[in-house]
Every structure is written in structure tokens, then in C-alpha cells.
Design a protein around this motif. Structure first.
Motif, mmCIF file in Angstrom:
data_model
loop_
_atom_site.group_PDB
_atom_site.id
_atom_site.type_symbol
_atom_site.label_atom_id
_atom_site.label_comp_id
_atom_site.label_asym_id
_atom_site.label_seq_id
_atom_site.Cartn_x
_atom_site.Cartn_y
_atom_site.Cartn_z
ATOM 1 N N MET A 33 0.822 -1.199 0.000
ATOM 2 C CA MET A 33 0.000 0.000 0.000
ATOM 3 C C MET A 33 0.858 1.251 0.000
ATOM 4 N N ASN A 34 2.056 1.155 0.542
ATOM 5 C CA ASN A 34 2.897 2.349 0.515
ATOM 6 C C ASN A 34 4.208 2.043 -0.195
ATOM 7 N N VAL A 80 6.609 4.997 -0.619
ATOM 8 C CA VAL A 80 7.423 5.326 0.544
ATOM 9 C C VAL A 80 8.590 4.357 0.639
ATOM 10 N N ALA A 81 8.256 3.072 0.436
ATOM 11 C CA ALA A 81 9.283 2.055 0.578
ATOM 12 C C ALA A 81 10.417 2.259 -0.418
ATOM 13 N N PRO A 90 -8.350 19.047 -5.368
ATOM 14 C CA PRO A 90 -7.054 18.590 -5.875
ATOM 15 C C PRO A 90 -7.134 18.317 -7.373
ATOM 16 N N THR A 142 6.369 -2.405 5.650
ATOM 17 C CA THR A 142 5.771 -3.487 4.897
ATOM 18 C C THR A 142 6.355 -4.824 5.310
ATOM 19 N N ASN A 202 -10.498 -2.751 -1.952
ATOM 20 C CA ASN A 202 -9.925 -3.883 -1.230
ATOM 21 C C ASN A 202 -10.883 -5.026 -0.947
ATOM 22 N N GLY A 233 -2.814 -3.112 6.122
ATOM 23 C CA GLY A 233 -2.897 -2.277 4.920
ATOM 24 C C GLY A 233 -3.443 -0.893 5.230
ATOM 25 N N TYR A 234 -4.511 -0.817 6.017
ATOM 26 C CA TYR A 234 -5.129 0.478 6.288
ATOM 27 C C TYR A 234 -4.288 1.320 7.260
ATOM 28 N N ASN A 263 -1.270 1.507 7.063
ATOM 29 C CA ASN A 263 -0.245 2.062 6.170
ATOM 30 C C ASN A 263 -0.823 2.976 5.105
ATOM 31 N N PHE A 323 -1.751 5.155 2.233
ATOM 32 C CA PHE A 323 -0.966 6.240 1.653
ATOM 33 C C PHE A 323 -1.544 6.703 0.322
ATOM 34 N N GLU A 324 -1.832 5.733 -0.543
ATOM 35 C CA GLU A 324 -2.167 6.087 -1.922
ATOM 36 C C GLU A 324 -3.445 6.914 -2.060
ATOM 37 N N MET A 384 -5.770 11.625 -4.077
ATOM 38 C CA MET A 384 -7.066 12.286 -4.107
ATOM 39 C C MET A 384 -7.093 13.641 -3.421
#
Lengths: 414, 326
Positions: free
Chosen positions: A1-2, A5-6, A248, B4, B203, B259-260, B262, B264-265, B270
Motif C-alpha cells: 500500500m505504501n 514510501v518504501a 485537488p 511493509t 480492497n 494495509g489500512y 499504512n 498512503f495512496e 485524491m
């Protein structure tokens, strides 16, 4: 999910590991300008795409050179440059956004500009200032951009507006007239909040005689002039003349086309964008200088060209930069990209000299003010973004918001 | 980074400790024997992995930990050894930082609302596709799963269109029937629920696939017996499906929570964390501090705080949700 960042952090840690082992770098005498060699060049966005054509032309008259241009997306440019700087692997020549220069100059990875061949007086003052950090010039001005007022002339007639607003008071009454008499949804589009809101605010701030960092290099964002500018900015949201909602990825030209937004401040690239996407809008809009408060002062942006301090090809790189930032090279560049030349001599012929629209940009550039070269500029401006948003959303007064920003910025200015 | 990989380890270990696992420990004991020829071959085959793991995982994890005790900034990129040791300063500063606390709160909000919604809807979709819809089942499965494999940028384009306050799908529909839709991404109240909805949509397909696999492992005669005893759909769900799916649901809950935590996207593409930081999550705050402002030390500390939070919550979930009856 990130994953972003990783990967980012891995890149950075690796980059810093490389420096541990590869300190120093060559930076020696280097290769002569007329020797056979390959020059590496990094450029961003549209510039990166178009620069390849120029490089091809340039190679024709410099048969000893191979010029290798790598286009980089603006979204990854900063990280790529930092990683390359850390690894000692910067290209010979690179495009430097105005907001990056201070940071990289501070890292000591840029070669100072040879002021004997590239003269300060050939360029707009703001453009030159952008390439300067701590009294030394590291970037040769390549192109500039500034903001002017775009407005709908057809709707202006309906609203009984006879000429472009020339003062901040006239801007306000024009916005009201558009909304009341021409029935537009909004009066003026300015950004209510989020990233880089400050770019929208600069026109108000500078015209009122304020600045984020004053000429002595001190934080000055809560000066009386700045407070007055933010009060003025915020009042558009109070009175429903500007959209309060933060959107945005907002594309103002869409609403400009439908007439929902009759006025906004925009950069030079929007001229082409409107012509191409909305051909029906032709002759229904015009540009005008930023309405004056104390004076009519817009922000100056744009890019410089810098040479890596570690480059082995400095001599040839300097010649390439001198061509690209010279009057002839800049006029040619304008033909290709519509980027505004930073070199004032380039403005003496062709469209640049004759087209009335171009004259508005030219006039605005003369007084435009550059953002200061500061290593922590991104962070500094983000504090101002927050202050603006708290005012447009009605959460605090301009004075309170700017006092808070001032105290935060003081610790960041160098 | 550690986020992760960190949680994956305790999770795997914990799953092994569950009543179904237990095989792991035996293999470990064999590895303790002295270095035989057998063993050497094994090591040789694992070398490529170990090298990659060391360079891309272990080294960054350790470097991040070290960095979190320094004031590593932009100028240290070229002069890393000049970074100053500041002890626990970064950590103590974090808990006085309103922005970080807000990000922590927002992330919690995301998890508390998002996880149950994802699990329940994923399970319902699975049950529906496993029993309810017989025709066009494949089509629906693909339909529910498609968001999982779509890139976030494409998803963002679609959702921006759906949520646009002036001519978006929802606003247009609402106007059609005479209602006023809120400004989804522009309002502090609605921005977060909008992003959560988007994340759930993205998800639930993963949870659905896991649950379908679990459902198909439930023997048909158990259901038949229940039906013969006169169980209705609700009783069957409560008495048979959910208990027998427990391991699957536990796994789905744990990975969705991680997952939540973390996330980010969604806010990155958005809202950029706005309006007024109402959708700023810990990962986004960390990204900004690290890569926009180059407070690498501070961002590293943030990464470790997030790691500890994730680890704690995961352990807690495994304790609470594990089947204690067996």
C-alpha cells in the motif's frame, strides 16, 4: 500500500551508503571543449521532451559532441536529483527548478556560473536572482514564468466592465459585477488551500509590498503588508466570490471555458492550452497585468541550467549552457516550447516583440519577484499554504494565521 | 521500508503458532545441526535471496532505526556522517506534534471504519457469488476483483469524476432528484469517508477471493445437515459459515488492518491530505516529512512509531480473534 514510501526510502538509504564509500569525486581539470565527448543533460517535463531536438541541432555544429538528453518527470525530479547528488552521479548539465536551487547549491554539488561569459544584465532581475544562492550564481537563467490575469472579455461586456481591472479595488468590483450582472458562478478563481496555494497568493502579497522573506533574508510573513494582502485574499471566500472547496487536480481552464470562472491568475503555458482545447473561446478572453495594490508585482518562476561540480566536461557544458541561455538560443526555444525567454534580448524580434499578449508577459516580468533561494523553501512555503487555508476556511484571522506561520518560518530561514 | 516487512514477520510467526501450524519449529531444529554438505547446498541456493534481502530490506531497516536517532536532513545526503546524534528527541517531538497526532487519529479513523466495512462487504460478496448468483458468476467475480488490480491513478480519475462537486456523477444524480450532495473531497467532514469508501471498494475484492476459497472448503453435508434441522439463511451464516471461516476471516482482518494502518495512496492521489489535514495519514505525513522537507531523521522515527503500532495491534488482534474454543 505504501510502495512509494518504501522505494523512496530504499533509494535514499542506498544513496547515502554510496557516499560513504565514494566521497570526493573527480572534479579535476576535465576534458577540453573541442575534444570528442558525450554530454549528459537532464531536463524535466515538456522541456525534457523538446530539448532532444535542440541537442540534435547543436550536435550538427559541434561534430565532436554527443549530447544525451534524459527527460525526467517533475513528480520524480527532486528525488532523482537528490539521489544522484548523493551518489556523485549528477549529469553534466541539469535543469534546476527555482525552488530546488538553494538546496543543491547548499549541498555543494553545483558549479558556479562563469559570470565573464554569462552576464547578469542580459536577464530579467528576478530570473537572475533565482539562480543565485548566498551571493553566488549557480544557475544560468533558461526560461521564466510569471502569473497574469486571464479574463473573459465577452462576459465582461455583459457585466458592464469596460477595461481590465488595474487595481485591487477594481478587481474586487469586477468579480462582483461578473457574478451579479453576467451571472457567472464565481467572480475570481484563486486557490483556497492545499499544496502550493502560496503561488496563488504571491500576486496579492507582492503587490501589497509584502514578502515571505524580506530583502535582508529574514522571515517577514506577518508584516502589515502581508496581513493586509491575506485579508484581501480571504475576503473573496467570505463573500462567495471564490470557491471555498479545495479541489485537488483542479483544472481552471474547464470552468473558464464554461464561464463558471470569468477571471483567474495563470502562467504562460495556459495560453496555448486554452487555444488548443477550447478553440471556440478564441477572441473571448484576454490577459492583463496583475492589478496593482502598492504596485503590480507578480511571482517569478522558471528554471535555470546548472553544471555539476563533479563534471569532467565543464568546458563543453559551459558552451552548451551559454548557447541555450543566449538570445539566439532562447528565441529558438520560444518557437519550440512557448517558454518565456529569460534573456531580454530575445524579446526584441518576432512574436515576442510584436504580439500584444506577449507584451503583457514582458511587462509583468520586469517587476516580477522571485522566491528566495533557500534550502528549506518547500517547507517554508508549506507553512504559508497552511496559514492561507486557515483563513479561506474561516478558521482564523489573517493576523493570527500569519503570526503562527512567522514563528514557524523563523527557524527555517538560513 | 520496515512498515511493509516488519509486520509480515510477526504475522507469519503467529500463524504458525496457531493450532493448524506447528510445522515450522521442526524444520528449524534440523537447521541447527553442524554444517554438513547438505546444509551447504541449501545455503548456496538461498544466497541470492539472502543478498537481496540484506541489501534491500535488512540494511534499510537498520539504517532507518539509526537515522531515527539523528537529525539527518538534506545536507546530510552528501555528508551523512555529519548528521548529529539527538537521542530520543525525534520520538519525544513526535508526541508534541499536533500534525502527527492528527495523522495518527486520522489513520485510526480509517482503520476503525474501513476494516469492518471491508470484511463484511467482502464476505457478503463472497457468499453472494458462491451461492446466490449462478448465472454470470464469473462476470461478477471479475467485476468485484477488477478494482484490486487497477492502478491507483486510473482509480483516482474515475473517483474524481464520481465525486466532483460541480459536475460529478453523484452530484448530478442528487440534483436530478432534487437533493444537494455534499462536497465530498472539499469538506473536512466528508473527505475521509469518501476516501474510506474508495479504499473499501478497492480492497473488498481481496477479502472476497479469500472468503470464496474458504467457503468452498466448507463441506456441503454440514450445510445440508443444518438445513434439514430447519436453519434459515441467517442461522446458517451465524452457526456454520462464520465459525468455519474463522481462520480465513482472521487472516483477512489482519492483512486489511495492516494495509489500512499504512494507507498512503488514496489520500496522496485524491486530497494530498487536505482539506486542512483532515485526510493526512501517518504514511503521508511521513512521506512529506521525509521526501518533501528532508527531515529524514524525524520521518524515520515516525516509521518506527508506526511499526510499533502495527505490531501491537496485530498481536492484539491475533489474541482476541483467535479461536479459543479449541
Amino acid at each position: 500500500m505504501n510502495r512509494a514510501v518504501a522505494t523512496g526510502s530504499i533509494a535514499l538509504t542506498l544513496a547515502s551508503a554510496f557516499t560513504l564509500t565514494a566521497c570526493g569525486g573527480s572534479g579535476g581539470a576535465g576534458v577540453a571543449a573541442d575534444a570528442k565527448q558525450t554530454l549528459t543533460v537532464w531536463a524535466m517535463g515538456t522541456e525534457g521532451e523538446k530539448l532532444g531536438d535542440v541537442a540534435e541541432e547543436y550536435e550538427k555544429s559541434h561534430s565532436n559532441l554527443t549530447v544525451k538528453v534524459t527527460p525526467i518527470g517533475w513528480d520524480v525530479a527532486h528525488q532523482k536529483l537528490v539521489a544522484a547528488a548523493a551518489a556523485g552521479k549528477l549529469p553534466d548539465v541539469m535543469q534546476m527548478g527555482g525552488s530546488y536551487l538553494g538546496e543543491f547549491a547548499d549541498m555543494g554539488v553545483l558549479e558556479p556560473v562563469d559570470t565573464k561569459t554569462i552576464h547578469e544584465t542580459d536577464y530579467f532581475p528576478a530570473a537572475w536572482q533565482q539562480g543565485t544562492y548566498d551571493g553566488k550564481t549557480y544557475g544560468a537563467p533558461w526560461y521564466v514564468d510569471t502569473r497574469v490575469l486571464f479574463y473573459r472579455t465577452d462576459l465582461a461586456k455583459k457585466a458592464g466592465i469596460e477595461k481590465a481591472p488595474a487595481t485591487m479595488a477594481e478587481l474586487r468590483s469586477a468579480a462582483e459585477a461578473y457574478q451579479k450582472k453576467a451571472g457567472t458562478k464565481w467572480g475570481l478563481s484563486i486557490q483556497p488551500g492545499g499544496l502550493d496555494t502560496v503561488q496563488s497568493f504571491y500576486q496579492f502579497l507582492y503587490s501589497a509590498g509584502g514578502a515571505i522573506i524580506d530583502d535582508d533574508g529574514k522571515a517577514a510573513v506577518n508584516s502589515a503588508a502581508a496581513v493586509k494582502a491575506l485579508e484581501n485574499y480571504g475576503s473573496y471566500f467570505d463573500k462567495g466570490l471564490s470557491e471555498k472547496s479545495v479541489r485537488p487536480g483542479y483544472d481552471v481552464t474547464k470552468d473558464f471555458n464554461t464561464g463558471a470562472v470569468p477571471m483567474f491568475f495563470g502562467g504562460p503555458w495556459l495560453t496555448n492550452l486554452i487555444d488548443e482545447n477550447y478553440p471556440d473561446l478564441k477572441d473571448k478572453w484576454a490577459v492583463a497585468p496583475v492589478p496593482a495594490d502598492q504596485a503590480s508585482v507578480s511571482m517569478a518562476g522558471g528554471s535555470s541550467l546548472a553544471i555539476s561540480a563533479d563534471s569532467d566536461h565543464k568546458a563543453a557544458a559551459k558552451e552548451l549552457v551559454a548557447y541555450l541561455t543566449g538570445a539566439k538560443g532562447q528565441a529558438d526555444w520560444f518557437e519550440r516550447t512557448n517558454d518565456l525567454p529569460a534573456n531580454t534580448e530575445a524579446w526584441t524580434s518576432g512574436d515576442l516583440a510584436d504580439d500584444p499578449t506577449m507584451q503583457v508577459w514582458r511587462q509583468q516580468m520586469d517587476t516580477a519577484r522571485a522566491t528566495p533561494s533557500q534550502p528549506k523553501l518547500t517547507e517554508i512555503t508549506s507553512k504559508v499554504d497552511t496559514a492561507i487555508e486557515s483563513v479561506t476556511q474561516g478558521k482564523s484571522s489573517a493576523k493570527e494565521a500569519l503570526d503562527k506561520a512567522q514563528s514557524e518560518i523563523e527557524g527555517l530561514v538560513q | 521500508m520496515s512498515l511493509t516487512t516488519g509486520p509480515a514477520a510477526p504475522q507469519a510467526a503467529a500463524v504458525d503458532k496457531s493450532p493448524h501450524g506447528g510445522g515450522g519449529t521442526g524444520r528449524d531444529r534440523r537447521g541447527n545441526r553442524s554444517l554438513s554438505k547438505h546444509n551447504l547446498t541449501g545455503w548456496l541456493f538461498s544466497t541470492p535471496f539472502l543478498v537481496l534481502f540484506g541489501v534491500f530490506m535488512l540494511f534499510p531497516i537498520v539504517a532507518t532505526l539509526l537515522m531515527s536517532f539523528t537529525d539527518f536532513g538534506a545536507r546530510n545526503v552528501t555528508r551523512p556522517l555529519e548528521a548529529e546524534f539527538v537521542g530520543l528527541d525525534n520520538y519525544t517531538r513526535l508526541f508534541q506534534d499536533d500534525k502527527f497526532l492528527k495523522a495518527l487519529f486520522n489513520t485510526g479513523y480509517f482503520v476503525v471504519v474501513g476494516v469492518p466495512a471491508t470484511i463484511v462487504l467482502g464476505l457478503l460478496a463472497a457468499i453472494l457469488l458462491n451461492n446466490g448468483i449462478h448465472r454470470a458468476r464469473t462476470l461478477f467475480r471479475v467485476g468485484f476483483y477488477a478494482p484490486v488490480v487497477t492502478t491507483i491513478v486510473a482509480v483516482a480519475v474515475v473517483w474524481r469524476f464520481v465525486l466532483d462537486p460541480s459536475d460529478g456523477l453523484i452530484v448530478s444524480l442528487a440534483t436530478e432528484v432534487g437533493l444537494t450532495a455534499p462536497d465530498f473531497l472539499g469538506s473536512e467532514t466528508w473527505a475521509m469517508p469518501s476516501l474510506i469508501t474508495m479504499a473499501v471498494w478497492r480492497n473488498l475484492g481481496t477479502v472476497m477471493v479469500l472468503c470464496i476459497a474458504g467457503l468452498q472448503a466448507i463441506p456441503a453435508d454440514v450445510r445440508e445437515a443444518a438445513r434439514l434441522d430447519g436453519a434459515g439463511a441467517w442461522q446458517e451464516l451465524r452457526g456454520i459459515t462464520v465459525p468455519l471461516l474463522r481462520p480465513t476471516l482472521l487472516y483477512a482482518t489482519v492483512i486489511t488492518t495492516i494495509g489500512y494502518l499504512n494507507v498512503f495512496e488514496e489520500p496522496f492521489v485524491m486530497t494530498q491530505g487536505g482539506p486542512s489535514d483532515s485526510t493526512l495519514t501517518v504514511s503521508l505525513d511521513m512521506y512529506r516529512e521525509g521526501f518533501n522537507f528532508f527531515h529524514m531523521g524525524y520521518a524515520s522515527a515516525m516509521a518506527y512509531v508506526l511499526f510499533v503500532v502495527i505490531m501491537g495491534i496485530t498481536v492484539l488482534q491475533l489474541r482476541l480473534l483467535k479461536d479459543n474454543t479449541r
